[in-house]
Design a protein around this motif. Structure first.
Motif, PDB file in Angstrom:
ATOM      1  N   PRO A  66       0.822  -1.207   0.000  1.00  0.00           N
ATOM      2  CA  PRO A  66       0.000   0.000   0.000  1.00  0.00           C
ATOM      3  C   PRO A  66       0.861   1.263   0.000  1.00  0.00           C
ATOM      4  O   PRO A  66       1.843   1.358   0.727  1.00  0.00           O
ATOM      5  CB  PRO A  66      -0.820  -0.132   1.286  1.00  0.00           C
ATOM      6  CG  PRO A  66      -0.962  -1.612   1.465  1.00  0.00           C
ATOM      7  CD  PRO A  66       0.371  -2.173   1.033  1.00  0.00           C
ATOM      8  N   GLY A  67       0.493   2.205  -0.863  1.00  0.00           N
ATOM      9  CA  GLY A  67       1.226   3.452  -0.990  1.00  0.00           C
ATOM     10  C   GLY A  67       2.217   3.485  -2.129  1.00  0.00           C
ATOM     11  O   GLY A  67       2.666   4.566  -2.537  1.00  0.00           O
ATOM     12  N   ASP A  68       2.588   2.320  -2.676  1.00  0.00           N
ATOM     13  CA  ASP A  68       3.525   2.280  -3.803  1.00  0.00           C
ATOM     14  C   ASP A  68       2.905   2.939  -5.034  1.00  0.00           C
ATOM     15  O   ASP A  68       1.719   2.749  -5.333  1.00  0.00           O
ATOM     16  CB  ASP A  68       3.905   0.840  -4.159  1.00  0.00           C
ATOM     17  CG  ASP A  68       4.858   0.210  -3.167  1.00  0.00           C
ATOM     18  OD1 ASP A  68       5.401   0.938  -2.319  1.00  0.00           O
ATOM     19  OD2 ASP A  68       5.059  -1.024  -3.243  1.00  0.00           O
ATOM     20  N   ARG A  69       3.729   3.697  -5.773  1.00  0.00           N
ATOM     21  CA  ARG A  69       3.296   4.268  -7.053  1.00  0.00           C
ATOM     22  C   ARG A  69       3.413   3.185  -8.127  1.00  0.00           C
ATOM     23  O   ARG A  69       4.485   2.593  -8.297  1.00  0.00           O
ATOM     24  CB  ARG A  69       4.165   5.454  -7.461  1.00  0.00           C
ATOM     25  CG  ARG A  69       4.165   6.616  -6.514  1.00  0.00           C
ATOM     26  CD  ARG A  69       4.884   7.811  -7.122  1.00  0.00           C
ATOM     27  NE  ARG A  69       6.082   7.422  -7.861  1.00  0.00           N
ATOM     28  CZ  ARG A  69       6.635   8.176  -8.825  1.00  0.00           C
ATOM     29  NH1 ARG A  69       6.092   9.313  -9.167  1.00  0.00           N
ATOM     30  NH2 ARG A  69       7.730   7.770  -9.433  1.00  0.00           N
ATOM     31  N   VAL A  70       2.327   2.946  -8.853  1.00  0.00           N
ATOM     32  CA  VAL A  70       2.329   1.861  -9.824  1.00  0.00           C
ATOM     33  C   VAL A  70       1.598   2.269 -11.101  1.00  0.00           C
ATOM     34  O   VAL A  70       0.872   3.265 -11.135  1.00  0.00           O
ATOM     35  CB  VAL A  70       1.672   0.586  -9.256  1.00  0.00           C
ATOM     36  CG1 VAL A  70       2.447   0.056  -8.067  1.00  0.00           C
ATOM     37  CG2 VAL A  70       0.208   0.848  -8.890  1.00  0.00           C
ATOM     38  N   GLY A  71       1.815   1.446 -12.128  1.00  0.00           N
ATOM     39  CA  GLY A  71       1.102   1.615 -13.381  1.00  0.00           C
ATOM     40  C   GLY A  71       0.486   0.303 -13.824  1.00  0.00           C
ATOM     41  O   GLY A  71       0.949  -0.781 -13.460  1.00  0.00           O
ATOM     42  N   LEU A  72      -0.577   0.396 -14.600  1.00  0.00           N
ATOM     43  CA  LEU A  72      -1.272  -0.767 -15.154  1.00  0.00           C
ATOM     44  C   LEU A  72      -1.564  -0.487 -16.613  1.00  0.00           C
ATOM     45  O   LEU A  72      -2.115   0.573 -16.953  1.00  0.00           O
ATOM     46  CB  LEU A  72      -2.585  -1.017 -14.401  1.00  0.00           C
ATOM     47  CG  LEU A  72      -3.473  -2.147 -14.932  1.00  0.00           C
ATOM     48  CD1 LEU A  72      -2.821  -3.502 -14.693  1.00  0.00           C
ATOM     49  CD2 LEU A  72      -4.856  -2.094 -14.278  1.00  0.00           C
ATOM     50  N   GLY A  73      -1.180  -1.424 -17.489  1.00  0.00           N
ATOM     51  CA  GLY A  73      -1.360  -1.242 -18.918  1.00  0.00           C
ATOM     52  C   GLY A  73      -2.482  -2.080 -19.503  1.00  0.00           C
ATOM     53  O   GLY A  73      -3.528  -2.279 -18.881  1.00  0.00           O
ATOM     54  N   TRP A  74      -2.237  -2.618 -20.713  1.00  0.00           N
ATOM     55  CA  TRP A  74      -3.290  -3.304 -21.464  1.00  0.00           C
ATOM     56  C   TRP A  74      -3.813  -4.542 -20.754  1.00  0.00           C
ATOM     57  O   TRP A  74      -4.991  -4.859 -20.827  1.00  0.00           O
ATOM     58  CB  TRP A  74      -2.768  -3.676 -22.849  1.00  0.00           C
ATOM     59  CG  TRP A  74      -3.761  -4.426 -23.685  1.00  0.00           C
ATOM     60  CD1 TRP A  74      -3.747  -5.745 -23.996  1.00  0.00           C
ATOM     61  CD2 TRP A  74      -4.941  -3.883 -24.300  1.00  0.00           C
ATOM     62  NE1 TRP A  74      -4.848  -6.068 -24.770  1.00  0.00           N
ATOM     63  CE2 TRP A  74      -5.600  -4.945 -24.972  1.00  0.00           C
ATOM     64  CE3 TRP A  74      -5.512  -2.604 -24.340  1.00  0.00           C
ATOM     65  CZ2 TRP A  74      -6.785  -4.768 -25.682  1.00  0.00           C
ATOM     66  CZ3 TRP A  74      -6.708  -2.426 -25.051  1.00  0.00           C
ATOM     67  CH2 TRP A  74      -7.318  -3.495 -25.697  1.00  0.00           C
ATOM     68  N   HIS A  75      -2.950  -5.277 -20.072  1.00  0.00           N
ATOM     69  CA  HIS A  75      -3.373  -6.515 -19.412  1.00  0.00           C
ATOM     70  C   HIS A  75      -3.556  -6.307 -17.906  1.00  0.00           C
ATOM     71  O   HIS A  75      -2.729  -5.656 -17.258  1.00  0.00           O
ATOM     72  CB  HIS A  75      -2.343  -7.626 -19.628  1.00  0.00           C
ATOM     73  CG  HIS A  75      -2.277  -8.115 -21.041  1.00  0.00           C
ATOM     74  ND1 HIS A  75      -1.116  -8.104 -21.783  1.00  0.00           N
ATOM     75  CD2 HIS A  75      -3.239  -8.612 -21.855  1.00  0.00           C
ATOM     76  CE1 HIS A  75      -1.357  -8.587 -22.989  1.00  0.00           C
ATOM     77  NE2 HIS A  75      -2.636  -8.898 -23.061  1.00  0.00           N
TER      78      HIS A  75
END
Length: 336
Positions: A81-90
């Motif tokens: 929790p709190g981590d900066r993340v990204g999510l793409g096509w999948h």
């Protein structure tokens, strides 16, 4: 059970309207992302309009998500929790097929698309399998990273997986949402880069983005004059061009690589390919490992896409801006 506040279309080509849904219980390998920004990709338009015949409504678009981890399943250790993340096509992979086991998750036949049978990131929260989520390096502005999670990795993937030489000569066909990032990546890779565009203003912009030269993509004589120059052509357009003419610009062992979603059949002259030992192919988005490599590369070379920002509440205005071809070069929605 968390309630998600999103924007959804209830029919093909429909307006995006406020939409709420319940997420249900968090599975052990899943995470919830508190959405801060979400890029708009042309694939979102294709899904909204059901151009590919795979859309289900209500449809919440958005597969270039950036935000922070809000909750993690009991077996998740990779993010907290709190981590900066990204999510793409999948948003999920099977994790057991040969492709997944070999690290090619982007080829998984049972992968779940973030906006295919799954509600995407035009929302305040999105859920995904932890394996599909990527940490954002501290040196990158998270608000600008979204477009790289689909468009960026789409153009970066063949540079990495096809082992593009840093001394190669690369042509990028089409300078838009994908193409402008291809120019930046190829330049930083070390390549000599040529931009193919039919837009006069974009010729000047292309040189600022990393192109060493430009060629008018509608000028057959100019393309003919470039015969035998390129080791790789990256096509980012979604329309058919005179591909056999472009093949002539390749050096022996050169490759014409398709990244734009051309839905009509593609015609190529085989004989020049035989005698020149040429190849043509295409590729999807990258695996999670490739996305991480791309973000590390972008951080090292300070590469960020050129973006325009809209508040998420103005999502329909943003979509219309994209549909009209006015985006320079990627649109990002910021949650408001």
């Amino acid at each position: 059970m968390p309630t998600v506040h999103a924007y959804a279309a209830t029919e093909a080509k429909g307006e995006l309207e406020p939409f709420e849904y319940e997420l249900g219980d968090l599975e052990p390998d899943q995470v919830d992302i508190k959405v801060e920004s979400c890029g708009i990709c042309h694939s979102d338009v294709s899904m909204l309009d059901n151009d590919w015949g795979i859309s289900a409504y209500p449809l919440v678009p958005g597969h270039e998500v950036t935000g922070t981890i809000d909750a993690v399943g009991e077996s998740v250790t990779y993010v907290s929790p709190g981590d900066r993340v990204g999510l793409g096509w999948h948003s999920q992979y099977c994790m057991t097929c040969d492709q997944c086991m070999q690290g090619h998750h982007n080829r998984c036949a049972n992968a779940v698309g973030t906006i295919v049978g799954h509600h995407g990131g035009f929302a305040d929260r999105v859920r995904a399998q932890a394996a599909a989520v990527t940490k954002i390096p501290d040196g990158l502005d998270a608000a600008e990273v979204g477009p790289m999670l689909c468009g960026g990795v789409t153009v970066f993937n063949p540079m990495l997986t096809k082992r593009l030489s840093p001394t190669a000569r690369v042509g990028v066909i089409g300078i838009g949402g994908l193409g402008h990032m291809a120019l930046m990546f190829a330049n930083a890779w070390g390549c000599h880069v040529t931009a193919f565009t039919s837009s006069g203003p974009k010729m000047d912009e292309a040189k600022k983005l990393g192109a060493h030269e430009t060629i008018n993509s509608r000028d057959d004589d100019a393309i003919e004059a470039a015969a035998g120059q390129f080791d790789m052509l990256l096509s980012t357009v979604n329309v058919n061009l005179n591909w056999s003419l472009f093949l002539k610009t390749l050096r022996p062992d050169g490759r014409l690589h398709f990244l734009g979603a051309v839905t009509d059949p593609v015609e190529l002259d085989l004989m020049p390919m035989i005698f020149g030992d040429l190849s043509a192919g295409a590729s999807p988005v990258g695996s999670p490992a490739t996305i991480r490599t791309m973000l590390d590369f972008a951080q090292r070379h300070q590469i960020t896409p050129v973006t325009e920002h809209f508040p998420m509440s103005k999502v329909n205005d943003a979509m219309e801006h994209l549909r009209e071809g006015n985006a320079r070069y990627r649109i990002v929605l910021d949650r408001d």
